[in-house]
Design an enzyme around this catalytic site. Structure first.
Site, PDB file in Angstrom:
ATOM      1  N   LYS A  32     -16.380  -2.326 -46.243  1.00 54.96           N
ATOM      2  CA  LYS A  32     -16.286  -3.553 -47.127  1.00 54.96           C
ATOM      3  C   LYS A  32     -14.868  -3.625 -46.720  1.00 54.96           C
ATOM      4  O   LYS A  32     -14.094  -1.835 -46.654  1.00 54.96           O
ATOM      5  CB  LYS A  32     -16.542  -3.712 -48.214  1.00 54.96           C
ATOM      6  CG  LYS A  32     -16.123  -5.645 -48.531  1.00 54.96           C
ATOM      7  CD  LYS A  32     -17.123  -6.701 -47.948  1.00 54.96           C
ATOM      8  CE  LYS A  32     -16.205  -7.894 -47.957  1.00 54.96           C
ATOM      9  NZ  LYS A  32     -17.636  -9.065 -47.396  1.00 54.96           N
ATOM     10  N   ASP A  48     -13.570 -12.169 -45.329  1.00 56.93           N
ATOM     11  CA  ASP A  48     -13.718 -12.767 -46.291  1.00 56.93           C
ATOM     12  C   ASP A  48     -12.970 -13.470 -47.238  1.00 56.93           C
ATOM     13  O   ASP A  48     -12.726 -14.096 -46.110  1.00 56.93           O
ATOM     14  CB  ASP A  48     -14.123 -11.346 -47.000  1.00 56.93           C
ATOM     15  CG  ASP A  48     -15.196 -11.656 -48.447  1.00 56.93           C
ATOM     16  OD1 ASP A  48     -17.132 -11.683 -48.157  1.00 56.93           O
ATOM     17  OD2 ASP A  48     -14.685 -11.551 -49.176  1.00 56.93           O
TER      18      ASP A  48
HETATM   19  P1  NDP Z   1     -12.803 -18.442 -49.086  1.00 59.97           P
HETATM   20  O1  NDP Z   1     -11.265 -17.340 -49.310  1.00 59.97           O
HETATM   21  O2  NDP Z   1     -12.423 -19.523 -47.716  1.00 59.97           O
HETATM   22  O3  NDP Z   1     -12.862 -19.465 -50.199  1.00 59.97           O
HETATM   23  C1  NDP Z   1     -13.011 -18.905 -51.757  1.00 59.97           C
HETATM   24  C2  NDP Z   1     -13.310 -19.992 -52.954  1.00 59.97           C
HETATM   25  O4  NDP Z   1     -13.121 -19.061 -53.295  1.00 59.97           O
HETATM   26  C3  NDP Z   1     -12.059 -21.104 -52.567  1.00 59.97           C
HETATM   27  O5  NDP Z   1     -12.018 -22.116 -52.533  1.00 59.97           O
HETATM   28  C4  NDP Z   1     -11.346 -20.320 -53.598  1.00 59.97           C
HETATM   29  O6  NDP Z   1     -10.355 -20.993 -54.485  1.00 59.97           O
HETATM   30  C5  NDP Z   1     -12.203 -20.448 -55.036  1.00 59.97           C
HETATM   31  N1  NDP Z   1     -12.053 -19.657 -55.820  1.00 59.97           N
HETATM   32  C6  NDP Z   1     -12.121 -19.439 -57.602  1.00 59.97           C
HETATM   33  N2  NDP Z   1     -11.821 -18.778 -57.985  1.00 59.97           N
HETATM   34  C7  NDP Z   1     -11.775 -17.639 -57.433  1.00 59.97           C
HETATM   35  C8  NDP Z   1     -11.075 -15.964 -57.198  1.00 59.97           C
HETATM   36  N3  NDP Z   1     -11.089 -15.682 -58.906  1.00 59.97           N
HETATM   37  N4  NDP Z   1     -11.082 -15.290 -56.415  1.00 59.97           N
HETATM   38  C9  NDP Z   1     -11.231 -15.994 -55.174  1.00 59.97           C
HETATM   39  N5  NDP Z   1     -11.721 -17.166 -54.942  1.00 59.97           N
HETATM   40  C10 NDP Z   1     -11.635 -17.747 -56.037  1.00 59.97           C
HETATM   41  O7  NDP Z   1     -13.506 -17.102 -48.696  1.00 59.97           O
HETATM   42  P2  NDP Z   1     -14.851 -17.742 -48.536  1.00 59.97           P
HETATM   43  O8  NDP Z   1     -15.511 -19.382 -48.568  1.00 59.97           O
HETATM   44  O9  NDP Z   1     -14.577 -16.815 -47.516  1.00 59.97           O
HETATM   45  O10 NDP Z   1     -15.464 -16.562 -49.587  1.00 59.97           O
HETATM   46  C11 NDP Z   1     -16.634 -16.951 -50.695  1.00 59.97           C
HETATM   47  C12 NDP Z   1     -17.445 -16.157 -51.263  1.00 59.97           C
HETATM   48  O11 NDP Z   1     -18.863 -16.640 -50.570  1.00 59.97           O
HETATM   49  C13 NDP Z   1     -16.868 -14.696 -51.431  1.00 59.97           C
HETATM   50  O12 NDP Z   1     -17.724 -14.300 -52.300  1.00 59.97           O
HETATM   51  C14 NDP Z   1     -17.642 -14.318 -50.054  1.00 59.97           C
HETATM   52  O13 NDP Z   1     -17.748 -12.563 -50.538  1.00 59.97           O
HETATM   53  C15 NDP Z   1     -18.763 -14.649 -49.624  1.00 59.97           C
HETATM   54  N6  NDP Z   1     -19.155 -14.377 -48.570  1.00 59.97           N
HETATM   55  C16 NDP Z   1     -18.419 -14.789 -47.909  1.00 59.97           C
HETATM   56  C17 NDP Z   1     -18.826 -14.774 -45.757  1.00 59.97           C
HETATM   57  C18 NDP Z   1     -18.170 -16.076 -45.109  1.00 59.97           C
HETATM   58  O14 NDP Z   1     -18.673 -15.453 -43.740  1.00 59.97           O
HETATM   59  N7  NDP Z   1     -16.633 -16.161 -45.033  1.00 59.97           N
HETATM   60  C19 NDP Z   1     -20.308 -14.249 -45.842  1.00 59.97           C
HETATM   61  C20 NDP Z   1     -21.157 -13.781 -46.918  1.00 59.97           C
HETATM   62  C21 NDP Z   1     -20.590 -14.143 -48.024  1.00 59.97           C
HETATM   63  P3  NDP Z   1      -8.201 -20.269 -54.434  1.00 59.97           P
HETATM   64  O15 NDP Z   1      -8.684 -21.405 -52.661  1.00 59.97           O
HETATM   65  O16 NDP Z   1      -8.314 -21.556 -55.425  1.00 59.97           O
HETATM   66  O17 NDP Z   1      -8.610 -19.379 -54.888  1.00 59.97           O
END
Ligand code: NDP
Length: 445
Positions: free
Chosen positions: A126, A166
């Site tokens: 990571k 991510d």
């Molecule tokens: P994105 O950046 O696309 O979206 C993250 C979302 O979570 C946003 O809506 C963000 O809001 C919100 N959020 C709220 N609080 C927090 C915070 N404290 N820190 C970060 N984000 C926050 O990320 P992903 O959808 O790709 O990832 C979401 C989760 O899924 C993570 O835990 C990631 O590790 C996990 N994941 C992702 C994968 C992937 O393929 N993308 C695969 C497996 C797991 P705002 O925009 O206001 O920050």
């Protein structure tokens, strides 16, 4: 807890002070692995726990770049190459101001076992940076990505370490990172996944984590002889994982009633209009609050974690780590939640998981439930190696099979090791066994 496991956990905490998310991740896996350690004395003899908790390599580097006003900015970059026992290091890059070594290590550690569960040949890693993409211009994002890759390129390669996206790293950032890698190395190779379909990306990678999560959820619901049809679903986040989980829930007849971002949550009991969310989030890169301008019947609350107080049948945490604590878990179960499946990595605290398991709420751990993203990344690596591109239907069919295989592995491992029905332990045990055996087979390396 058995004395060997607790001694090793204590040692990990002492050796890595202040990395509390990493401690949490190690503790969960090692506690679940206790029956395995007892049944396989060779693991203890070869110091497997000590070895597995130590990354093979940790790289920390300076990333300097210039903002649009000509000011010099300095960020910190990370890549933790945790374990390559079953394949090249594989795992995403996170760009978020909260990123530090402990966060990257917890994510890398989780990734080892998740990748093992996919059944595909990928090790765990990571990376990321404390860079905050919010409010940055397109050219600032590009300059940052180029500077980040100007160091990262020397550590990665299609057979060595293959990063992906991510939080804060989507297809736009992967494009800039790939362009810079190619410019420096003069090699067009599958060194990153999550690329656009025009230049070697797999169809469905964007949708894969969210879709895979819902395929996994369906397997969980089958245990209750239920389907998603007509069920109310709350989904935290409105990023990549959340949006495509919502899309698949709706395709299966579920009703998504709430979504969030870090500024708050929206509640639209009649069903979220996903096209509006996509416009706000994917096109405008705006805030979820704007949703109520388009749909005045929906409500907005600034307390983004308040989403867990809503009454629903299913909860899908898809934002970030530790977003469901014990108090939220109690509210969810008192409100009659049937199932919780983790789209995010480690979004549920250990105390909250205990609440769900004690109250017999179906619980799908992220390591298993969100593995569809990395599995599709591994399919992207396979397509790049054979210089082919599969259709959406082909990738989707493979994803469905992978998710139901993962579910079955977790279920069977839980049964075999005396914790039937506990998918958290099942996922940890199944993931751990394969990596452990591979490490032993490769000798003292
Ligand atoms: P994105 O950046 O696309 O979206 C993250 C979302 O979570 C946003 O809506 C963000 O809001 C919100 N959020 C709220 N609080 C927090 C915070 N404290 N820190 C970060 N984000 C926050 O990320 P992903 O959808 O790709 O990832 C979401 C989760 O899924 C993570 O835990 C990631 O590790 C996990 N994941 C992702 C994968 C992937 O393929 N993308 C695969 C497996 C797991 P705002 O925009 O206001 O920050």
């Amino acid at each position: 807890m058995n004395p060997y496991t607790s001694a090793i956990i204590e040692q990990v905490i002492k050796k890595n002070p202040e990395q509390k998310e990493f401690h949490q991740a190690v503790q969960e896996v090692f506690e679940s692995a206790e029956p395995v350690i007892e049944m396989h004395p060779e693991f203890k003899k070869s110091k497997l726990l000590e070895r597995i908790a130590e990354p093979e390599r940790q790289i920390i580097f300076r990333v300097t770049w210039q903002d649009d006003k000509g000011n010099i900015q300095v960020n910190r970059g990370f890549r933790v190459e945790f374990n390559s026992a079953i394949g090249p290091y594989k795992g995403g890059l996170r760009f978020h101001p909260t990123v530090n070594l402990g966060i990257v290590k917890f994510l890398g550690f989780e990734q080892i076992f998740k990748n093992s569960l996919t059944g595909l040949p990928i090790g765990g890693g990571k990376g990321g940076s404390d860079f905050d993409p919010k409010g940055k211009s397109e050219s600032e994002i590009m300059r940052f990505c180029q500077s980040f890759m100007t160091e990262l390129y020397r550590h990665i390669g299609m057979n060595t370490d293959v990063p992906a996206g991510d939080i804060g790293v989507g297809s736009r950032e992967i494009g800039y990172l790939f362009g810079q890698y190619k410019r420096i190395r003069n090699r067009f190779e599958g060194v990153l996944t999550g690329k656009g379909p025009e230049y070697g990306g797999s169809r469905m990678r964007t949708e894969a984590t969210g879709y895979g999560l819902v395929y996994f959820l369906q397997e969980m619901l089958k245990a209750l002889s239920k389907s998603l049809k007509g069920l109310n679903v709350t989904i935290s986040g409105s990023g990549n994982v959340a949006i495509y989980a919502a899309e698949k829930v709706q395709q299966f007849g579920g009703n998504v009633i709430a979504m969030s971002d870090s500024g708050g949550y929206i509640n639209d009991p009649g069903g979220i209009h996903l096209d509006t969310i996509k416009k706000i989030k994917e096109v405008k890169r705006g805030r979820i609050e704007e949703y109520i301008q388009h749909h005045p019947n929906a409500a907005f609350s600034e307390d983004w974690l308040g989403i867990w107080r809503l009454k629903a049948d299913i909860a899908l945490p898809c934002a970030t780590q530790n977003e469901i604590d014990e108090a939220s878990a109690r509210i969810l179960s008192d409100n009659g939640i049937l199932a919780v499946a983790e789209g995010a990595n480690m979004p549920t605290t250990p105390e909250a998981i205990d609440v769900f398991l004690n109250k017999k709420v179906l619980f799908g751990p992220g390591k298993a439930a969100n593995a569809g993203g990395v599995a599709t990344s591994a399919l992207e690596m396979a397509q790049n190696s054979i210089r082919m591109q599969w259709t959406m239907e082909e990738v989707d069919a493979r994803l469905k099979t992978i998710m139901s295989d993962i579910f079955r592995q977790c279920q069977q491992a839980a049964e075999q090791y005396g914790v039937a029905g506990d998918l958290v332990s099942g996922a940890n045990i199944a993931g751990f066994l394969k990596v452990g055996r591979a490490m032993l087979a490769q000798g003292l390396v």
